[in-house]
Design a protein around this motif. Structure first.
Motif, PDB file in Angstrom:
ATOM      1  N   THR A  77       0.842  -1.186   0.000  1.00  0.00           N
ATOM      2  CA  THR A  77       0.000   0.000   0.000  1.00  0.00           C
ATOM      3  C   THR A  77       0.882   1.242   0.000  1.00  0.00           C
ATOM      4  O   THR A  77       2.112   1.149   0.068  1.00  0.00           O
ATOM      5  N   ASP A  78       0.247   2.402  -0.059  1.00  0.00           N
ATOM      6  CA  ASP A  78       0.988   3.665  -0.005  1.00  0.00           C
ATOM      7  C   ASP A  78       1.456   3.988   1.415  1.00  0.00           C
ATOM      8  O   ASP A  78       2.273   4.868   1.619  1.00  0.00           O
ATOM      9  N   PHE A  79       0.938   3.272   2.404  1.00  0.00           N
ATOM     10  CA  PHE A  79       1.253   3.545   3.806  1.00  0.00           C
ATOM     11  C   PHE A  79       2.302   2.549   4.275  1.00  0.00           C
ATOM     12  O   PHE A  79       1.982   1.454   4.734  1.00  0.00           O
ATOM     13  N   ALA A  80       3.563   2.920   4.127  1.00  0.00           N
ATOM     14  CA  ALA A  80       4.661   2.011   4.422  1.00  0.00           C
ATOM     15  C   ALA A  80       5.632   2.637   5.409  1.00  0.00           C
ATOM     16  O   ALA A  80       5.831   3.846   5.430  1.00  0.00           O
ATOM     17  N   VAL A  81       6.229   1.777   6.225  1.00  0.00           N
ATOM     18  CA  VAL A  81       7.269   2.200   7.161  1.00  0.00           C
ATOM     19  C   VAL A  81       8.498   1.352   6.876  1.00  0.00           C
ATOM     20  O   VAL A  81       8.430   0.120   6.905  1.00  0.00           O
ATOM     21  N   GLU A  82       9.601   2.024   6.601  1.00  0.00           N
ATOM     22  CA  GLU A  82      10.857   1.323   6.376  1.00  0.00           C
ATOM     23  C   GLU A  82      11.506   1.100   7.744  1.00  0.00           C
ATOM     24  O   GLU A  82      11.969   2.039   8.381  1.00  0.00           O
ATOM     25  N   ASN A  83      11.520  -0.144   8.211  1.00  0.00           N
ATOM     26  CA  ASN A  83      12.006  -0.463   9.549  1.00  0.00           C
ATOM     27  C   ASN A  83      13.532  -0.353   9.656  1.00  0.00           C
ATOM     28  O   ASN A  83      14.038   0.093  10.668  1.00  0.00           O
ATOM     29  N   TYR A  84      14.233  -0.816   8.640  1.00  0.00           N
ATOM     30  CA  TYR A  84      15.682  -0.600   8.591  1.00  0.00           C
ATOM     31  C   TYR A  84      16.135  -0.647   7.142  1.00  0.00           C
ATOM     32  O   TYR A  84      15.468  -1.185   6.260  1.00  0.00           O
ATOM     33  N   TYR A  85      17.292  -0.066   6.887  1.00  0.00           N
ATOM     34  CA  TYR A  85      17.863  -0.018   5.540  1.00  0.00           C
ATOM     35  C   TYR A  85      19.377   0.036   5.681  1.00  0.00           C
ATOM     36  O   TYR A  85      19.921   0.859   6.420  1.00  0.00           O
ATOM     37  N   GLU A  86      20.064  -0.854   4.977  1.00  0.00           N
ATOM     38  CA  GLU A  86      21.519  -0.866   5.007  1.00  0.00           C
ATOM     39  C   GLU A  86      22.030  -1.240   3.624  1.00  0.00           C
ATOM     40  O   GLU A  86      21.580  -2.219   3.029  1.00  0.00           O
ATOM     41  N   GLU A  87      22.955  -0.464   3.098  1.00  0.00           N
ATOM     42  CA  GLU A  87      23.532  -0.722   1.774  1.00  0.00           C
ATOM     43  C   GLU A  87      24.332  -2.019   1.783  1.00  0.00           C
ATOM     44  O   GLU A  87      24.961  -2.373   2.781  1.00  0.00           O
ATOM     45  N   CYS A  88      24.336  -2.717   0.654  1.00  0.00           N
ATOM     46  CA  CYS A  88      25.159  -3.914   0.509  1.00  0.00           C
ATOM     47  C   CYS A  88      26.595  -3.513   0.212  1.00  0.00           C
ATOM     48  O   CYS A  88      26.856  -2.493  -0.411  1.00  0.00           O
TER      49      CYS A  88
END
Length: 89
Positions: A77-88
């Motif tokens: 959906t349009d309602f999203a929360v990015e919990n974590y993000y880390e580059e490879c």
């Protein structure tokens, strides 16, 4: 002149009448033999999708691990929360 007209109509007849029809409707295409390129993750992340702007009811998720294909569950959906993000690396 008449033979040219007959020849032209014959060629059109072969183009539209012979071999240009639909395939056998009883035969289904084998999708298991398709070789689509797989999407590979370029980052490690986890996203939770919610049903509305209150962000109270989770309806889907997406997890991506470096150099693997993304794993998606539920609906996006349009309602999203990015919990974590880390580059490879």
């Amino acid at each position: 002149m008449r033979s040219l007209l007959v020849l032209g109509l014959t060629v059109l007849g072969f183009q539209f009448g012979c071999g240009a029809g639909e395939g056998d409707p009883g035969m289904q295409s084998d999708l298991t033999s398709r070789e689509d390129s797989l999407v590979r993750c370029i980052a490690d992340y986890y996203i939770t999708y919610y049903s509305d702007a209150t962000y109270t009811t989770a309806v889907g998720s997406e997890r991506c691990t470096c150099n693997r294909t993304p794993t998606r569950t539920g609906v996006q959906t349009d309602f999203a929360v990015e919990n974590y993000y880390e580059e490879c690396l």
